[in-house]
Design an enzyme around this catalytic site. Structure first.
Site, PDB file in Angstrom:
ATOM      1  N   LEU A 253       0.794  -1.226   0.000  1.00  0.00           N
ATOM      2  CA  LEU A 253       0.000   0.000   0.000  1.00  0.00           C
ATOM      3  C   LEU A 253       0.829   1.281   0.000  1.00  0.00           C
ATOM      4  CD1 LEU A 253      -2.865  -1.136   2.397  1.00  0.00           C
ATOM      5  CD2 LEU A 253      -2.821  -1.168  -0.098  1.00  0.00           C
ATOM      6  N   CYS A 254       2.129   1.165  -0.257  1.00  0.00           N
ATOM      7  CA  CYS A 254       2.986   2.354  -0.335  1.00  0.00           C
ATOM      8  C   CYS A 254       2.774   3.061  -1.667  1.00  0.00           C
ATOM      9  CB  CYS A 254       4.457   1.979  -0.197  1.00  0.00           C
ATOM     10  SG  CYS A 254       4.934   1.670   1.490  1.00  0.00           S
ATOM     11  N   HIS A 255       2.750   4.382  -1.601  1.00  0.00           N
ATOM     12  CA  HIS A 255       2.595   5.175  -2.814  1.00  0.00           C
ATOM     13  C   HIS A 255       3.914   5.253  -3.573  1.00  0.00           C
ATOM     14  CE1 HIS A 255      -0.734   6.619  -0.309  1.00  0.00           C
ATOM     15  NE2 HIS A 255      -1.336   6.828  -1.455  1.00  0.00           N
TER      16      HIS A 255
ATOM     17  N   MET B 189       8.795   4.386   5.089  1.00  0.00           N
ATOM     18  CA  MET B 189       8.883   3.017   4.571  1.00  0.00           C
ATOM     19  C   MET B 189      10.072   2.856   3.636  1.00  0.00           C
ATOM     20  SD  MET B 189       6.711   1.443   6.264  1.00  0.00           S
ATOM     21  CE  MET B 189       7.117  -0.108   5.507  1.00  0.00           C
ATOM     22  N   GLU B 190      10.396   3.890   2.881  1.00  0.00           N
ATOM     23  CA  GLU B 190      11.563   3.826   2.007  1.00  0.00           C
ATOM     24  C   GLU B 190      12.850   3.709   2.828  1.00  0.00           C
ATOM     25  OE1 GLU B 190       8.268   5.326  -0.480  1.00  0.00           O
ATOM     26  OE2 GLU B 190       8.899   5.672   1.572  1.00  0.00           O
TER      27      GLU B 190
ATOM     28  N   ASP C  23      23.877 -11.825   2.474  1.00  0.00           N
ATOM     29  CA  ASP C  23      24.194 -12.627   1.288  1.00  0.00           C
ATOM     30  C   ASP C  23      25.696 -12.632   1.022  1.00  0.00           C
ATOM     31  OD1 ASP C  23      23.571 -14.160  -1.109  1.00  0.00           O
ATOM     32  OD2 ASP C  23      24.097 -12.326  -2.198  1.00  0.00           O
TER      33      ASP C  23
END
Length: 164
Positions: free
Chosen positions: A79-81, A115-116, A130
């Protein structure tokens, strides 16, 4: 038009998930900072310091992965723009048995970049794991959290010191 459910802006009155309409919000400069860490061994840290890991320059790869993660957040978090990301920095501080990751993201848009910033930290941590897994398969990402946000209608928020 479906009415909003009070307190749950990403859910409509029927309980269905939806993307919030931000078209009426003002564009403003927004900044967010997030942090986390990769926990590993002192031996891996020494290899990082010497740029001697079998897969190459793990810190450079982690930094790039964090930047790319910030830019791809709407593809990963439902739901992130999709917004214009104007600046991303990913700082890696190599300590005794951890690599502390701090990401700062900036935009001038209608919604924040928390969120970014969080995604940048997580992506950098995953890339680092990794890169070191051949030497330390037990390496882990811990403490991914937002530290601060600035801009928008709510202004500045800083993580309380009693919340690690």
């Amino acid at each position: 038009m479906v009415a909003e459910t009070p307190g749950l802006t990403h859910v409509d009155e029927a309980g269905a998930a939806r993307m919030v309409d931000i078209s009426g919000k003002a564009v403003s400069v927004r900044r967010a900072v997030a942090a986390g860490r990769v926990v590993t061994t002192p031996e891996v840290v020494e290899l990082l310091r010497q740029d001697a890991l079998p897969k190459g320059d793990a810190l450079a790869v982690a930094r790039l992965a964090g930047i790319m993660g910030a830019k791809r957040t709407p593809d990963l978090v439902p739901l992130c723009h999709p917004i214009a990301v104007h600046s991303v920095t990913v700082d890696l501080d190599v300590r005794e048995s951890t690599v502390e990751i701090t990401a700062t993201v900036k935009t001038a848009d209608r919604t924040g970049v928390e969120m970014e910033a969080l995604t940048a930290v997580a992506a950098a941590g995953l890339a680092l794991i990794d890169m070191v897994k051949a030497v330390d398969p037990a390496a882990s990402i811990e403490g991914v959290r937002a530290l601060r946000k600035e801009g928008g209608k709510t202004g500045e928020w800083v993580r309380p010191e009693d919340r690690p």
